[in-house]
Design a protein around this motif. Structure first.
Motif, PDB file in Angstrom:
ATOM      1  N   PRO A   1     -11.215  -4.450  -3.789  1.00  0.00           N
ATOM      2  CA  PRO A   1     -11.683  -5.351  -2.720  1.00  0.00           C
ATOM      3  C   PRO A   1     -12.693  -4.717  -1.773  1.00  0.00           C
ATOM      4  N   LEU A   2     -12.716  -3.383  -1.666  1.00  0.00           N
ATOM      5  CA  LEU A   2     -13.698  -2.720  -0.823  1.00  0.00           C
ATOM      6  C   LEU A   2     -15.075  -2.702  -1.462  1.00  0.00           C
ATOM      7  N   MET A   3     -15.124  -2.740  -2.800  1.00  0.00           N
ATOM      8  CA  MET A   3     -16.388  -2.637  -3.525  1.00  0.00           C
ATOM      9  C   MET A   3     -17.012  -4.003  -3.804  1.00  0.00           C
ATOM     10  N   VAL A   4     -16.172  -5.006  -4.031  1.00  0.00           N
ATOM     11  CA  VAL A   4     -16.667  -6.335  -4.383  1.00  0.00           C
ATOM     12  C   VAL A   4     -17.151  -7.039  -3.117  1.00  0.00           C
ATOM     13  N   PRO A   5     -18.321  -7.692  -3.171  1.00  0.00           N
ATOM     14  CA  PRO A   5     -18.778  -8.462  -2.003  1.00  0.00           C
ATOM     15  C   PRO A   5     -17.734  -9.485  -1.574  1.00  0.00           C
ATOM     16  N   GLU A   6     -17.560  -9.615  -0.288  1.00  0.00           N
ATOM     17  CA  GLU A   6     -16.485 -10.474   0.229  1.00  0.00           C
ATOM     18  C   GLU A   6     -16.665 -11.923  -0.173  1.00  0.00           C
ATOM     19  N   ILE A   7     -17.913 -12.368  -0.313  1.00  0.00           N
ATOM     20  CA  ILE A   7     -18.160 -13.747  -0.701  1.00  0.00           C
ATOM     21  C   ILE A   7     -17.656 -14.003  -2.118  1.00  0.00           C
ATOM     22  N   VAL A   8     -17.718 -12.984  -2.994  1.00  0.00           N
ATOM     23  CA  VAL A   8     -17.218 -13.131  -4.364  1.00  0.00           C
ATOM     24  C   VAL A   8     -15.703 -13.310  -4.346  1.00  0.00           C
ATOM     25  N   THR A   9     -15.034 -12.473  -3.564  1.00  0.00           N
ATOM     26  CA  THR A   9     -13.579 -12.600  -3.429  1.00  0.00           C
ATOM     27  C   THR A   9     -13.200 -13.955  -2.846  1.00  0.00           C
ATOM     28  N   ALA A  10     -13.967 -14.423  -1.869  1.00  0.00           N
ATOM     29  CA  ALA A  10     -13.673 -15.708  -1.230  1.00  0.00           C
ATOM     30  C   ALA A  10     -13.792 -16.866  -2.224  1.00  0.00           C
ATOM     31  N   VAL A  11     -14.853 -16.857  -3.037  1.00  0.00           N
ATOM     32  CA  VAL A  11     -15.037 -17.927  -4.014  1.00  0.00           C
ATOM     33  C   VAL A  11     -13.937 -17.883  -5.072  1.00  0.00           C
TER      34      VAL A  11
ATOM     35  N   ILE B   1      -4.917  -4.735   1.477  1.00  0.00           N
ATOM     36  CA  ILE B   1      -4.173  -3.646   0.837  1.00  0.00           C
ATOM     37  C   ILE B   1      -4.974  -2.352   0.778  1.00  0.00           C
ATOM     38  N   PRO B   2      -6.245  -2.351   0.323  1.00  0.00           N
ATOM     39  CA  PRO B   2      -6.965  -1.070   0.281  1.00  0.00           C
ATOM     40  C   PRO B   2      -7.196  -0.463   1.656  1.00  0.00           C
ATOM     41  N   PHE B   3      -7.328  -1.283   2.700  1.00  0.00           N
ATOM     42  CA  PHE B   3      -7.504  -0.754   4.055  1.00  0.00           C
ATOM     43  C   PHE B   3      -6.245  -0.027   4.523  1.00  0.00           C
ATOM     44  N   ALA B   4      -5.085  -0.540   4.148  1.00  0.00           N
ATOM     45  CA  ALA B   4      -3.837   0.143   4.481  1.00  0.00           C
ATOM     46  C   ALA B   4      -3.579   1.318   3.550  1.00  0.00           C
ATOM     47  N   TYR B   5      -4.036   1.213   2.314  1.00  0.00           N
ATOM     48  CA  TYR B   5      -3.769   2.234   1.296  1.00  0.00           C
ATOM     49  C   TYR B   5      -4.462   3.554   1.612  1.00  0.00           C
ATOM     50  N   LEU B   6      -5.687   3.513   2.090  1.00  0.00           N
ATOM     51  CA  LEU B   6      -6.470   4.739   2.279  1.00  0.00           C
ATOM     52  C   LEU B   6      -5.836   5.709   3.278  1.00  0.00           C
ATOM     53  N   PRO B   7      -5.452   5.292   4.503  1.00  0.00           N
ATOM     54  CA  PRO B   7      -4.815   6.258   5.409  1.00  0.00           C
ATOM     55  C   PRO B   7      -3.426   6.698   4.947  1.00  0.00           C
TER      56      PRO B   7
ATOM     57  N   ALA C   1       0.825  -1.212   0.000  1.00  0.00           N
ATOM     58  CA  ALA C   1       0.000   0.000   0.000  1.00  0.00           C
ATOM     59  C   ALA C   1       0.858   1.261   0.000  1.00  0.00           C
ATOM     60  N   THR C   2       1.985   1.232   0.710  1.00  0.00           N
ATOM     61  CA  THR C   2       2.881   2.396   0.719  1.00  0.00           C
ATOM     62  C   THR C   2       3.453   2.652  -0.668  1.00  0.00           C
ATOM     63  N   MET C   3       3.895   1.600  -1.337  1.00  0.00           N
ATOM     64  CA  MET C   3       4.430   1.769  -2.690  1.00  0.00           C
ATOM     65  C   MET C   3       3.345   2.248  -3.651  1.00  0.00           C
ATOM     66  N   ALA C   4       2.134   1.706  -3.508  1.00  0.00           N
ATOM     67  CA  ALA C   4       1.031   2.136  -4.373  1.00  0.00           C
ATOM     68  C   ALA C   4       0.645   3.585  -4.103  1.00  0.00           C
ATOM     69  N   ALA C   5       0.645   3.982  -2.836  1.00  0.00           N
ATOM     70  CA  ALA C   5       0.294   5.361  -2.498  1.00  0.00           C
ATOM     71  C   ALA C   5       1.335   6.347  -3.032  1.00  0.00           C
ATOM     72  N   LEU C   6       2.610   5.990  -2.925  1.00  0.00           N
ATOM     73  CA  LEU C   6       3.660   6.849  -3.469  1.00  0.00           C
ATOM     74  C   LEU C   6       3.532   6.969  -4.988  1.00  0.00           C
ATOM     75  N   ALA C   7       3.222   5.852  -5.640  1.00  0.00           N
ATOM     76  CA  ALA C   7       3.129   5.857  -7.097  1.00  0.00           C
ATOM     77  C   ALA C   7       1.927   6.637  -7.605  1.00  0.00           C
TER      78      ALA C   7
ATOM     79  N   ALA D   1      -9.330   2.723  -8.777  1.00  0.00           N
ATOM     80  CA  ALA D   1     -10.428   1.753  -8.733  1.00  0.00           C
ATOM     81  C   ALA D   1      -9.910   0.334  -8.547  1.00  0.00           C
ATOM     82  N   VAL D   2      -8.805  -0.002  -9.218  1.00  0.00           N
ATOM     83  CA  VAL D   2      -8.240  -1.353  -9.098  1.00  0.00           C
ATOM     84  C   VAL D   2      -7.734  -1.601  -7.682  1.00  0.00           C
ATOM     85  N   ILE D   3      -7.043  -0.605  -7.116  1.00  0.00           N
ATOM     86  CA  ILE D   3      -6.491  -0.767  -5.768  1.00  0.00           C
ATOM     87  C   ILE D   3      -7.610  -0.928  -4.737  1.00  0.00           C
ATOM     88  N   ASN D   4      -8.682  -0.173  -4.902  1.00  0.00           N
ATOM     89  CA  ASN D   4      -9.774  -0.192  -3.927  1.00  0.00           C
ATOM     90  C   ASN D   4     -10.867  -1.199  -4.267  1.00  0.00           C
TER      91      ASN D   4
END
Length: 267
Positions: free
Chosen positions: A111-121, A151-157, A85-91, A106-109
């Motif tokens: 996982p926040l938008m997609v339902p967790e069950i979709v990511t799990a499957v 990653i997106p949870f660390a990226y935002l702050p 997330a630090t490298m992505a934020a710098l970039a 949008a790509v970095i974030n």
């Protein structure tokens, strides 16, 4: 003509709604903490004050192994997610705006938008094939899965901290012939440290209490503390589950206080 300042606290019904929301959020948590000290085996009947369920959870080998496994996965995942997330934020902040930058956000974030069950499957499908090809079924899959959605949870702050930083010091370092690495190590990183700590703690807590993705990705005998608690709730339940949840709550509160004092000391 005198202007009247709008104050939402004086609006009719606002105080009632605020109190109702407060009690709806925290009353169940308070009940959970109180009943974790219940001496009876019932989850709903008070039998007197006791710490027997904390002792029982501490002496439970399954709880100990699940807790250690959760901490190991959360620490590794949070560390890897914070680095990425630090490298992505710098970039995405230390550059001039260009076409496609919004798409990268949008790509970095995602996982926040997609339902967790979709990511799990999706992770289950990918990792199941890798397990067949490699024969490996260790904790590495859980670490990779947790890192991906943390990653997106660390990226935002971290990104928010970078965007609020004054670029004058970095430009001054460049004017004094500092290399990009030296500028980052001596100027950017010390100023960015509160954001990195916030991102790490947020990723750590997110990984620590995840259930859905962990339930789909884990192999046999790889229960984390949340999945262990979920399994126990399907069987005979005792206030031991309340005691474990209370410890989770206390750990979260400690992390918040640590972050608060670190930020306060750096101001």
């Amino acid at each position: 003509m005198r202007k009247t300042q709008f104050n939402i606290r004086t609006q009719p019904g606002f105080g009632f709604i605020a109190l109702f929301t407060f009690f709806a959020l925290y009353l169940p948590i308070a009940a959970l903490v109180v009943y974790s000290f219940n001496s009876a085996e019932s989850l709903s009947q008070w039998g007197g004050f006791s710490t027997r369920w904390f002792v029982s959870a501490w002496d439970n080998d399954a709880v100990q192994s699940a807790a250690i496994r959760s901490l190991v996965i959360a620490l590794w995942s949070a560390a890897l997610a914070t680095i990425a997330a630090t490298m992505a934020a710098l970039a995405t902040t230390r550059t001039e705006p260009y076409r496609g930058l919004t798409f990268k956000y949008a790509v970095i974030n995602q996982p926040l938008m997609v339902p967790e069950i979709v990511t799990a499957v999706a992770l289950l499908i990918v990792f199941s094939r890798i397990k067949v090809w490699t024969g490996y079924s260790g904790l590495g899959y859980l670490v990779l899965a947790h890192t991906a959605f943390c990653i997106p949870f660390a990226y935002l702050p971290i990104r928010a901290r970078l965007e609020s930083m004054d670029l004058t010091l970095e430009r001054a370092a460049a004017d004094l012939y500092a290399t990009p690495w030296m500028t980052f190590r001596r100027v950017t990183l010390p100023l960015l440290r509160p954001g990195i700590i916030a991102g790490f703690m947020l990723a750590f807590v997110t990984s620590l209490d995840d259930v859905v993705i962990t339930e789909f990705v884990k192999s046999g005998g790889q229960d984390t503390l949340p999945t262990y608690m979920l399994g126990q709730l399907r069987r005979e339940t005792t206030p031991e589950i309340n005691a474990i949840a209370t410890v989770f709550l206390a750990l979260s509160a400690v992390l918040v206080m640590i972050f608060f004092f670190i930020n306060k000391r750096k101001q």
